[in-house]
Design a protein around this motif. Structure first.
Motif, mmCIF file in Angstrom:
data_model
loop_
_atom_site.group_PDB
_atom_site.id
_atom_site.type_symbol
_atom_site.label_atom_id
_atom_site.label_comp_id
_atom_site.label_asym_id
_atom_site.label_seq_id
_atom_site.Cartn_x
_atom_site.Cartn_y
_atom_site.Cartn_z
ATOM 1 N N GLY A 69 0.914 -1.255 -0.032
ATOM 2 C CA GLY A 69 -0.054 0.068 0.030
ATOM 3 C C GLY A 69 0.769 1.229 -0.014
ATOM 4 N N LYS A 70 1.769 1.251 -0.722
ATOM 5 C CA LYS A 70 2.753 2.437 -0.805
ATOM 6 C C LYS A 70 2.130 3.789 -1.379
ATOM 7 N N THR A 71 1.358 3.446 -2.521
ATOM 8 C CA THR A 71 0.640 4.511 -2.915
ATOM 9 C C THR A 71 -0.339 5.267 -1.962
ATOM 10 N N TYR A 72 -1.153 4.222 -1.318
ATOM 11 C CA TYR A 72 -2.117 4.658 -0.542
ATOM 12 C C TYR A 72 -1.317 5.468 0.575
ATOM 13 N N THR A 73 -0.381 5.060 1.077
ATOM 14 C CA THR A 73 0.312 5.761 2.145
ATOM 15 C C THR A 73 0.829 7.069 1.549
ATOM 16 N N LEU A 74 1.472 7.249 0.583
ATOM 17 C CA LEU A 74 2.227 8.215 0.103
ATOM 18 C C LEU A 74 0.920 9.252 -0.074
ATOM 19 N N ALA A 75 -0.305 8.965 -0.641
ATOM 20 C CA ALA A 75 -1.348 10.077 -0.940
ATOM 21 C C ALA A 75 -1.928 10.500 0.284
ATOM 22 N N TYR A 76 -2.209 9.423 1.215
ATOM 23 C CA TYR A 76 -2.646 9.793 2.410
ATOM 24 C C TYR A 76 -1.892 11.120 3.294
ATOM 25 N N ARG A 78 -4.645 10.436 -7.973
ATOM 26 C CA ARG A 78 -4.999 10.063 -6.636
ATOM 27 C C ARG A 78 -5.414 10.932 -5.441
ATOM 28 N N ILE A 79 -4.518 12.075 -5.564
ATOM 29 C CA ILE A 79 -4.689 13.072 -4.526
ATOM 30 C C ILE A 79 -5.986 13.714 -4.798
ATOM 31 N N ILE A 80 -6.377 14.220 -6.172
ATOM 32 C CA ILE A 80 -7.328 15.120 -6.446
ATOM 33 C C ILE A 80 -8.734 14.248 -5.995
ATOM 34 N N HIS A 81 -8.553 12.869 -6.471
ATOM 35 C CA HIS A 81 -9.657 12.196 -6.364
ATOM 36 C C HIS A 81 -10.050 11.955 -5.262
ATOM 37 N N GLU A 82 -9.175 11.593 -4.060
ATOM 38 C CA GLU A 82 -9.533 11.342 -2.600
ATOM 39 C C GLU A 82 -9.984 12.734 -1.951
ATOM 40 N N LEU A 83 -9.467 13.710 -2.386
ATOM 41 C CA LEU A 83 -9.742 15.002 -1.972
ATOM 42 C C LEU A 83 -11.248 15.499 -2.257
ATOM 43 N N ALA A 84 -11.698 15.040 -3.341
ATOM 44 C CA ALA A 84 -13.062 15.210 -4.064
ATOM 45 C C ALA A 84 -13.701 14.343 -3.304
ATOM 46 N N LEU A 85 -13.578 13.190 -2.812
ATOM 47 C CA LEU A 85 -14.292 12.135 -2.131
ATOM 48 C C LEU A 85 -14.663 12.519 -0.723
ATOM 49 N N LEU A 86 -13.350 12.958 -0.121
ATOM 50 C CA LEU A 86 -13.630 13.625 1.202
ATOM 51 C C LEU A 86 -14.166 14.801 1.198
ATOM 52 N N ARG A 99 -17.783 6.945 0.666
ATOM 53 C CA ARG A 99 -16.602 7.913 1.322
ATOM 54 C C ARG A 99 -15.233 7.468 1.008
ATOM 55 N N SER A 100 -14.553 8.245 1.373
ATOM 56 C CA SER A 100 -12.847 8.181 1.101
ATOM 57 C C SER A 100 -12.473 7.167 2.107
ATOM 58 N N GLY A 101 -11.544 6.235 1.686
ATOM 59 C CA GLY A 101 -11.008 5.318 2.558
ATOM 60 C C GLY A 101 -10.169 6.040 3.740
ATOM 61 N N TYR A 102 -9.973 7.278 3.572
ATOM 62 C CA TYR A 102 -8.959 7.986 4.296
ATOM 63 C C TYR A 102 -9.607 8.826 5.588
ATOM 64 N N MET A 103 -11.048 8.730 5.217
ATOM 65 C CA MET A 103 -11.763 9.435 6.357
ATOM 66 C C MET A 103 -11.517 9.281 7.652
ATOM 67 N N GLU A 104 -11.758 7.648 8.057
ATOM 68 C CA GLU A 104 -11.569 7.679 9.512
ATOM 69 C C GLU A 104 -10.154 7.740 10.019
ATOM 70 N N ASP A 105 -9.290 7.569 9.229
ATOM 71 C CA ASP A 105 -7.966 7.828 9.620
ATOM 72 C C ASP A 105 -7.683 9.461 9.802
ATOM 73 N N LEU A 106 -8.311 10.074 8.962
ATOM 74 C CA LEU A 106 -8.161 11.717 9.266
ATOM 75 C C LEU A 106 -8.961 12.297 10.618
ATOM 76 N N LYS A 107 -10.271 11.701 10.756
ATOM 77 C CA LYS A 107 -10.970 12.002 11.985
ATOM 78 C C LYS A 107 -10.070 11.837 13.145
ATOM 79 N N ARG A 108 -9.572 10.529 13.307
ATOM 80 C CA ARG A 108 -8.661 10.054 14.280
ATOM 81 C C ARG A 108 -7.602 11.115 14.428
ATOM 82 N N HIS A 109 -6.770 11.334 13.405
ATOM 83 C CA HIS A 109 -5.684 12.130 13.291
ATOM 84 C C HIS A 109 -5.773 13.618 13.877
#
Length: 948
Positions: free
Chosen positions: A12-19, A64-72, A82-92
């Motif tokens: 999940g390198k790309t996932y991590t980098l975009a997050y 990837r970054i623009i798509h995830e920002l748009a989902l968020l 919803r974006s897969g990043y939402m829960e991690d960002l809420k906790r962070h």
């Protein structure tokens, strides 16, 4: 804080980098160390730089970054999830979904309206941005041309140097001529020829490569413990040509002494054997005696003598028949002769290589002036030179000054594929990263030493392994992904992951060391625990008269057909090979099998490596026509007339082949027309592009032009690109083509109905449901190219150490082990074994569901081939040389791919528009009525932007 994330394959390198990019974009860390969302900050992207390895990866990361920002933000059309990043960002950030969405909307708006400052780029693109800012300091013009290859300018520079020898009888040229003469005489004495002065000859091209190597990054980098770079030390040494002359003389004396001693000892040994009557029946098949006789007759030629004599140096019993012994006098003579012959072959080989290197060293300093002249005329800058220039610029300035000149200030760095970063690149980036994290800003370095396969481009995996930790040990620093619990494979089925775990736990430490493969074991993602998987690895032992391809490719084809019948699409399947030659062989085989088996599922081939431009029949015809027009008929020299005749014959052969004739019929027709004169055309004044287009129109048959359209278009693009940066004449282009043509390929677009065929190096970062690696049989440890070696510790009788060059360019060989260069030779062998283990790892970890591999082990064990690496690891891991794990699979139900704002899956009709006629465009514009100026009183023109 600086975070190093060791991302194994599929983790999940790309996932991590975009997050990480989005996390840094949406918020900040306050003075109390708490993470807060930004309020109304639309310029956060200006302070973040993400560096990727390729332009393709750059585009994918931006999308990837623009798509995830748009989902968020909840503004991606057609997406309800919803974006897969939402829960991690809420906790962070300890924030609600609404707050995250609002911050994402603000950040996305700012990024899209300031897109030019969306800084995701390759490392070379970033360096070019800095260099253009400092163009004046680097003594460059603003419109310089960036070039990737040093060879063309070096070749032209060397040609100008040789031409100057005919026109200028200065002392320097006299020295150069003497050195060239000495080189040619040495080759004659060895019974060899040299085509050094022939621009298309092998010796000339070797010289060009060696001088081009002066631009190698490693050669221009100052290493630890050295007072200057190898380049600077070498150029300083060459400033006094007499030192190189004394060094060459000492080498010739050494070679002569070794040769005489070997001949003398061989003669003495033969005499001793004869005196004691020990010929037949004492020595095994008389091989040893025959070896001595060869050395006595011609000590400068090996002819197999070393193989037969060498064992005696370790013990005379090895060359004697069972139960036989030698008198002490003869035994001593046998050992002395063996040692002398062995020294002549080993140290003598190194001395001959050193002597050969003196010519290129002597010409380097003189050629550089002409090479610089060529580059200045073409306003060209070599890509590798940009790193040297930037290293000097940034090294001499504080980081804030660099940012002030660039007009940006970077706080955060996200560096992808860090294992492929070179030491000089890191030397440039390090002060920028240090400046960013010093105030407490976060940066991320992400990479995997196991996937370092670009050492030939100067990548240095030790940076990720230890250097960065050493550089930032005193600062805020952490590592992730280096423990089994933090190393999960999200890509592959459990069958594939488990197989790779066992295989590389056996292969990795043995071939590359514990340090590189310490984190090779991966966990299987929960979603893939029950996913079907299949692994087939088979050892191939070709029968007499058969090849690896003959046995492996039919097995591969049958598996591909099975997978297609099972429901996989051709685009779900990939074939990975080691080089372009293997790719061409595979493509030809697949095309033939498809032709012979019309009932099999149909598929095409998507490949860049298998479709070399120079192999296209149409391109061959065009090149032949250009060569014909580049050899003049009015040349009075017989040799030139013969060259034109041969070129005309080749052109007519290619023309006949283009009409569909066989090789024999085409040759018969070309020879039959030998007496005909070539058709002349009035095109001598045409530029290269016009001439090529005329040849295509007039000489290439219409049917071939249609079939070979992709290759012809790619060739015209290459010609146009060449003409934009070089003299657009056919002869210059043909010289360039002879050097670079083999590197050009026809680019084929992705196609769902085509199987992917590519080299393993091109496959890194990609994945497919089914992966085939059909020919694992290449040499894993094969040092076939010359390299720069330090000579520290090298001694020659009668030669002062100051007369020995600090660096020499030699072909790595086992004989180096007996010299001070042995340590570097051993290091290179270890590095190559590590690199090839990494190549195998990259290939085997591309598969999602199925992995099919065929390998071959040599008949005589060498332990230096990729097949042996795989075979021995299989034995260690499974106790057998071939394994089949799991069962055949079929693809899971496919989900319909959703489009995004940047990548829509459907298109719609653009609304009609119409702009009115403007008659007021010149209002309030004052025209200059100076009679000496050009008349500017023309009537205004109606401006129409579109019509109905």
């Amino acid at each position: 804080m600086l975070t190093i994330y060791r991302a194994s394959a599929g983790s999940g390198k790309t996932y991590t980098l975009a997050y990480e990019y989005i996390r840094l974009l949406l918020g900040h860390t306050d003075r109390d160390g708490r993470h807060r969302l930004n309020n109304g900050n639309r310029g956060g992207h200006r302070n973040i730089l993400a560096i990727t390895f390729t332009n393709k990866a750059t585009g994918e990361m931006k999308r990837r970054i623009i798509h995830e920002l748009a989902l968020l933000a909840g503004c991606e059309p057609g997406w309800d999830s919803r974006s897969g990043y939402m829960e991690d960002l809420k906790r962070h950030f300890e924030a609600t979904a609404e707050q995250i969405a609002r911050a994402a909307r603000e950040a996305l708006t700012g990024l899209l309206f300031d897109f030019s400052q969306f800084q995701v780029s390759t490392i070379d693109s970033f360096f070019q941005t800095i260099l253009r800012t400092f163009a004046r300091e680097a003594e460059l013009t603003g419109n310089y041309e960036l070039t990737l290859e040093a060879a063309p300018s070096v070749s032209e520079g060397v040609a100008r140097l040789f031409k100057s020898l005919e026109e200028d009888d200065s002392r320097n040229n006299g020295i150069i001529l003497a050195q060239i003469t000495r080189h040619l005489l040495n080759k004659m004495n060895e019974g060899k020829t040299s085509d050094l002065l022939n621009r298309s000859g092998k010796a000339y091209q070797t010289l060009v490569r060696e001088i081009s190597s002066m631009n190698d990054e490693d050669f221009a980098t100052r290493h630890e413990g050295e007072e200057a770079t190898a380049h600077d030390l070498t150029m300083e040494y060459l400033s006094d040509p007499t030192r190189l002359n004394r060094f060459a003389s000492a080498l010739m004396n050494e070679i002569s002494a070794l040769t005489r001693k070997a001949q003398l000892r061989a003669t003495e040994c033969l005499d001793a054997i004869e005196r004691h009557g020990l010929g037949t029946g004492v020595f095994k098949a008389n091989h040893f005696i025959k070896g001595l006789e060869k050395v006595k007759a011609d000590p400068s030629s090996d002819s197999g003598a070393t193989t037969t004599v060498k064992p005696a140096a370790e013990g005379v019993e090895s060359v004697l028949n069972k139960g036989r012994t030698l008198p002490p006098e003869v035994e001593a003579s046998v050992i002395a002769a063996s040692e002398a012959i062995l020294a002549c072959r080993t140290r003598g080989k190194i001395c001959r290589q050193l002597l050969d290197s003196t010519l290129s060293l002597s010409l380097m300093r003189h050629a550089m002036r002409y090479i610089d002249e060529v580059r200045q005329e073409s306003n060209a800058l070599l890509l590798d030179d940009t790193k040297t220039l930037l290293s000097r610029i940034i090294g001499d300035n504080d980081t804030p000054f660099v940012y002030e000149r660039m007009g940006v200030w970077l706080n955060h760095f996200l560096i992808d594929e860090f294992q492929d970063t070179s030491r000089m690149q890191w030397d440039i980036l390090r002060p920028l990263v240090e400046q960013g994290i010093a105030p407490g800003h976060d940066s991320l370095i992400i990479g995997d030493e196991k996937q370092c396969i670009y050492r030939f481009r100067n990548s240095d995996p030790t940076l990720l392994g230890s250097q960065v930790a050493s550089d930032f040990g005193a600062l805020d620093f952490q590592e992730k992904g280096n423990t089994p619990g933090s190393n999960t494979n999200w890509r592959s089925s459990a069958t594939v992951v488990d197989f790779n775990n066992r295989l590389f736990e056996a292969m990795g430490p043995a071939r590359a060391g514990e340090g590189v493969y310490g984190n090779v074991h991966q966990l299987v993602a929960a979603k893939n625990q029950s996913a079907p998987g299949y692994v087939e690895v088979e050892r191939i032992t070709p029968p007499q008269g058969s090849t690896m391809a003959d046995e492996a490719l039919p097995r591969m084809y049958d598996n591909i057909v099975r997978q297609l019948w099972a429901g996989y699409r051709p685009a779900d399947i990939a074939i990975l090979v080691r080089d372009g030659k293997d790719a061409t062989q595979v493509a030809e085989y697949l095309s033939a099998r498809q032709h012979d088996n019309p009932d099999d599922p149909r598929f095409g081939i998507t490949s860049d490596e298998s479709l070399r431009l120079q192999d296209s029949p149409a391109v061959k015809m065009i090149i032949s026509a250009l060569r014909l027009r580049s050899t003049t008929a009015d040349d009075v020299r017989e040799r030139r007339r013969s060259m034109r005749e041969v070129t005309l014959l080749t052109s007519r052969f290619d023309e006949a082949k283009g009409r569909g004739l066989s090789d024999s019929d085409a040759l018969e027709e070309a020879v039959g027309r030998r007496g005909e004169q070539a058709a002349e055309s009035n095109n001598e004044s045409w530029d290269l592009v016009t001439l090529v287009n005329w040849i295509i129109r007039e000489r290439v048959p219409a049917e071939m032009a249609c079939d070979q359209n992709a290759a012809i278009s790619a060739f015209v693009d290459a010609v146009t690109e060449y003409s934009a940066a070089n003299a657009p004449d056919p002869r210059s282009f043909l010289r360039w083509w002879d050097i670079n043509g083999r590197r050009l390929y026809v680019q084929t677009p992705p196609d769902t109905m085509s199987v992917n065929l590519m080299t393993i190096h091109k496959s890194k970062g990609l994945q497919w449901a089914c992966v085939h690696v059909p020919m694992v049989d290449w040499d894993a440890v094969s040092l076939k190219s010359d390299e720069w070696f330090p000579t520290r510790g090298l001694t020659l009788e009668g030669c002062d150490t100051t007369d020995i060059p600090p660096y020499v360019r030699l072909r790595p060989c086992i004989e180096m082990l007996a010299t001070p260069m042995g340590a570097r030779y051993q290091r290179r062998v270890r590095e190559m074994a590590t690199d090839e283990t990494n190549v195998i790892y990259v290939a085997f970890t591309r598969a999602v569901n199925e992995l099919c591999v065929y390998y071959k082990m040599p008949s005589a064990p060498k332990d230096t081939t990729a097949g042996e690496f795989v075979g021995h690891a299989l034995m260690d891991a499974y106790g057998q040389e071939s394994v089949t794990i799991g069962s055949h699979t079929s693809p899971p139900p496919r989900e319909e791919k959703k489009g995004t704002a940047l990548e829509p899956t459907a298109s719609g009709e653009m609304p009609r528009f119409k702009a009115g006629i403007r008659t007021d465009l010149w209002n309030a514009i004052e025209l200059d009525d100076d009679p000496e100026m050009i008349d500017a009183t023309a009537e205004p023109t109606d401006a129409i932007a579109g019509d109905d």
